[in-house]
Design an enzyme around this catalytic site. Structure first.
Site, PDB file in Angstrom:
ATOM      1  N   LYS A  24       0.831  -1.209   0.000  1.00 20.82           N
ATOM      2  CA  LYS A  24       0.000   0.000   0.000  1.00 20.82           C
ATOM      3  C   LYS A  24       0.862   1.255   0.000  1.00 20.82           C
ATOM      4  O   LYS A  24       0.628   2.200  -0.767  1.00 20.82           O
ATOM      5  CB  LYS A  24      -0.936  -0.019   1.224  1.00 20.82           C
ATOM      6  CG  LYS A  24      -1.993   1.073   1.227  1.00 20.82           C
ATOM      7  CD  LYS A  24      -3.237   0.642   1.996  1.00 20.82           C
ATOM      8  CE  LYS A  24      -3.044   0.701   3.495  1.00 20.82           C
ATOM      9  NZ  LYS A  24      -3.405   2.006   4.064  1.00 20.82           N
ATOM     10  N   SER A  25       1.893   1.277   0.848  1.00 19.76           N
ATOM     11  CA  SER A  25       2.758   2.458   0.958  1.00 19.76           C
ATOM     12  C   SER A  25       3.474   2.750  -0.366  1.00 19.76           C
ATOM     13  O   SER A  25       3.557   3.904  -0.807  1.00 19.76           O
ATOM     14  CB  SER A  25       3.796   2.260   2.061  1.00 19.76           C
ATOM     15  OG  SER A  25       3.189   2.110   3.314  1.00 19.76           O
ATOM     16  N   ARG A 125      -8.938  12.037  12.484  1.00 21.31           N
ATOM     17  CA  ARG A 125      -7.511  11.793  12.705  1.00 21.31           C
ATOM     18  C   ARG A 125      -6.727  13.094  12.771  1.00 21.31           C
ATOM     19  O   ARG A 125      -7.028  14.059  12.067  1.00 21.31           O
ATOM     20  CB  ARG A 125      -6.959  10.866  11.611  1.00 21.31           C
ATOM     21  CG  ARG A 125      -7.579   9.480  11.685  1.00 21.31           C
ATOM     22  CD  ARG A 125      -7.077   8.555  10.608  1.00 21.31           C
ATOM     23  NE  ARG A 125      -5.685   8.193  10.782  1.00 21.31           N
ATOM     24  CZ  ARG A 125      -5.027   7.366   9.977  1.00 21.31           C
ATOM     25  NH1 ARG A 125      -5.631   6.838   8.939  1.00 21.31           N
ATOM     26  NH2 ARG A 125      -3.761   7.071  10.201  1.00 21.31           N
ATOM     27  N   GLN A 174       4.641   9.122   7.646  1.00 21.23           N
ATOM     28  CA  GLN A 174       3.783  10.063   6.936  1.00 21.23           C
ATOM     29  C   GLN A 174       4.197  11.505   7.206  1.00 21.23           C
ATOM     30  O   GLN A 174       4.265  12.331   6.286  1.00 21.23           O
ATOM     31  CB  GLN A 174       2.319   9.838   7.323  1.00 21.23           C
ATOM     32  CG  GLN A 174       1.766   8.515   6.809  1.00 21.23           C
ATOM     33  CD  GLN A 174       0.316   8.296   7.197  1.00 21.23           C
ATOM     34  OE1 GLN A 174      -0.309   9.144   7.831  1.00 21.23           O
ATOM     35  NE2 GLN A 174      -0.232   7.152   6.820  1.00 21.23           N
ATOM     36  N   ASP A 320       1.453  -1.174  12.397  1.00 18.34           N
ATOM     37  CA  ASP A 320       0.193  -1.636  11.800  1.00 18.34           C
ATOM     38  C   ASP A 320      -0.103  -3.103  12.099  1.00 18.34           C
ATOM     39  O   ASP A 320      -1.228  -3.565  11.874  1.00 18.34           O
ATOM     40  CB  ASP A 320       0.214  -1.431  10.282  1.00 18.34           C
ATOM     41  CG  ASP A 320       0.068   0.029   9.889  1.00 18.34           C
ATOM     42  OD1 ASP A 320      -0.509   0.794  10.684  1.00 18.34           O
ATOM     43  OD2 ASP A 320       0.521   0.398   8.798  1.00 18.34           O
ATOM     44  N   LYS A 347      -5.121   5.913  15.129  1.00 21.59           N
ATOM     45  CA  LYS A 347      -5.180   5.291  13.801  1.00 21.59           C
ATOM     46  C   LYS A 347      -6.625   5.349  13.301  1.00 21.59           C
ATOM     47  O   LYS A 347      -7.405   6.190  13.738  1.00 21.59           O
ATOM     48  CB  LYS A 347      -4.660   3.848  13.880  1.00 21.59           C
ATOM     49  CG  LYS A 347      -3.148   3.752  14.037  1.00 21.59           C
ATOM     50  CD  LYS A 347      -2.454   4.081  12.742  1.00 21.59           C
ATOM     51  CE  LYS A 347      -0.977   3.789  12.791  1.00 21.59           C
ATOM     52  NZ  LYS A 347      -0.313   4.060  11.499  1.00 21.59           N
ATOM     53  N   ARG A 395      -7.663  -3.484   9.442  1.00 28.96           N
ATOM     54  CA  ARG A 395      -6.719  -4.390  10.109  1.00 28.96           C
ATOM     55  C   ARG A 395      -7.369  -5.113  11.292  1.00 28.96           C
ATOM     56  O   ARG A 395      -7.005  -6.248  11.596  1.00 28.96           O
ATOM     57  CB  ARG A 395      -5.464  -3.629  10.526  1.00 28.96           C
ATOM     58  CG  ARG A 395      -4.772  -2.970   9.340  1.00 28.96           C
ATOM     59  CD  ARG A 395      -3.317  -2.660   9.574  1.00 28.96           C
ATOM     60  NE  ARG A 395      -2.810  -1.762   8.540  1.00 28.96           N
ATOM     61  CZ  ARG A 395      -2.444  -2.125   7.318  1.00 28.96           C
ATOM     62  NH1 ARG A 395      -2.543  -3.400   6.954  1.00 28.96           N
ATOM     63  NH2 ARG A 395      -1.993  -1.229   6.450  1.00 28.96           N
TER      64      ARG A 395
END
Length: 433
Positions: A24-25, A125, A174, A320, A347, A395
């Protein structure tokens, strides 16, 4: 209301090979950086999931041409490093913190206005941790609740951005990435220093696009960039955060013997492997090679696990994976103590609270602390079938599914959220039930 997802227990172990979907990253960054160049880039094994498509739609709104050749292949053609265009409407980042935070860095030095919104989860967030350092660089970013929450607008800065030397209070890929990306449009040097090294996909990929970085300890320095040079093709490695669910399932379900194919083994992401090995897992890396990132196949066999203790120093390498490590800990003999995980409270959900509330429905063996968890293991014979809620956290949903598959089954409310990162997860799991 969404129908319950029922997961059946796996009786005979996991056998065979599982091809892991794209990271994903890396998928996010490949589209963003290719969109800052003026030549075509072919991206293969792209993760066609909701979060990554938020980035695709964002880049399209900024004037980048993104063609979907098939589910996992894109052709991206930008208009050069200074070629982004003002979007005609508000950009929806969906559930994707990576999209929002990295794009704030890229857009900080642009000469046009951009407004972002997102879903209910992303709107809760904290964005102040990104906006504060970007404001120090000279960016003009405003948002709700004192410039901390969505909607957020990036306004053209009155003067050129200028480099800063920023000491980060926490390790965050991030935040680090947003500052480095803003630094590409800033006069002078921009340096970011972390307490621990977080995942380094941004740094690796920037270098792959011809951007020079200086590294010293946990500090990264970048200078103003005038042009990025795109590779013709980027192959996205399999996502170790997605592989993590099978690493644990293969370790705790008797008679399992599986190979996970083409998994990225970037050392800033492999904390899950280190922790599972410390618990006695039988995990072997085979067919190791280097592409955009180091890649390997991972051979996993069932093993009797034991409890362990880990904390803040390794947390950036597995933040994660705490939900699925909790599942492994419930099956491991003895106690597992996790500390330094306070970041999980901000998160997609307050993951520490959700783990405690939902996993304890299956077996009351988890105690939440301010920044971690204490898990009493050896519970394989004490599990009961329960109805648990994912709280729309992908997740959590997948970890609950593995917990149910490894025990007596489970029913999961709000199960569809796996589409955020792993749309084919339930389909693959059903092959083993």
């Amino acid at each position: 209301m969404e129908a319950l997802k029922e997961i059946q227990p796996i009786k005979t172990g996991l056998k065979g090979e599982i091809l892991i979907p794209g990271d994903k990253s890396v998928s996010h960054r490949s589209v963003m950086f290719a969109g800052l160049c003026d030549s075509e880039v072919k991206i293969t094994n792209f993760l066609h999931a909701a979060d990554c498509m938020s980035t695709v739609n964002c880049m399209r709104a900024l004037g980048v041409d993104v063609k979907e050749i098939n589910d996992n292949t894109l052709i991206v053609k930008g208009n050069g490093f200074h070629g982004l265009k003002e979007p005609q409407g508000i950009i929806d980042a969906g559930n994707s913190g990576t999209t929002l935070r990295l794009m704030m860095g890229i857009l900080a030095g642009q000469k046009f206005l951009t407004t972002f919104t997102g879903d209910a989860s992303l709107s809760r967030r904290p964005m102040g941790r990104v906006i504060n350092p970007l404001s120090q660089i000279g960016a003009n970013i405003v948002g709700r609740n004192g410039n901390k929450l969505l909607p957020i607008t990036v306004i053209p800065a009155k003067e050129n951005l200028h480099g800063i030397d920023y000491q980060m209070p926490m390790a965050s890929a991030q935040v680090k990435s947003a500052i480095l990306l803003a630094g590409m449009n800033a006069d002078g040097k921009t340096t970011v220093t972390e307490p621990y090294t977080s995942r380094d996909h941004t740094e690796r990929m920037l270098e792959g696009f011809g951007v020079k970085l200086e590294k010293s300890g946990t500090s990264i320095t970048i200078n103003r960039v005038e042009k990025m040079t795109a590779p013709k093709e980027i192959h996205v490695p399999g996502d170790i955060s997605s592989a993590a669910f099978w690493l644990v399932a293969g370790s705790i379900i008797k008679d399992s013997d599986i190979i996970l194919k083409d998994v990225g083994i970037n050392e800033t992401r492999t904390g899950i492997i280190d922790v599972l090995k410390a618990m006695g897992a039988d995990i072997e890396l085979i067919n190791i090679r280097d592409e955009v990132e180091p890649i390997a196949d991972i051979h996993v066999r069932y093993a009797k696990l034991h409890g362990t203790t880990f904390g803040a120093d390794i947390m950036p390498r597995l933040i994660d994976e705490i939900p699925i490590i909790t599942v492994a800990s419930m099956f491991a003999e003895g106690e597992t103590i996790i500390t330094g995980a306070g970041e999980l409270r901000v998160k997609e959900t307050d993951r520490l609270q959700v783990i405690t509330d939902e996993f304890n429905k299956v077996c009351p063996c988890i105690e939440g602390t301010e920044d971690g968890l204490i898990i009493t293991g050896g519970q394989s014979n004490n599990l009961q079938k329960a109805v648990c809620n994912s709280h729309d956290d992908h997740r959590i949903a997948m970890s609950l599914a593995i917990l149910g598959a490894s025990g007596v089954g489970i029913k999961i409310e709000n199960s569809e959220c796996v589409n955020i990162s792993y749309p084919t997860f339930y389909e693959i799991l059903s092959h083993f039930e």
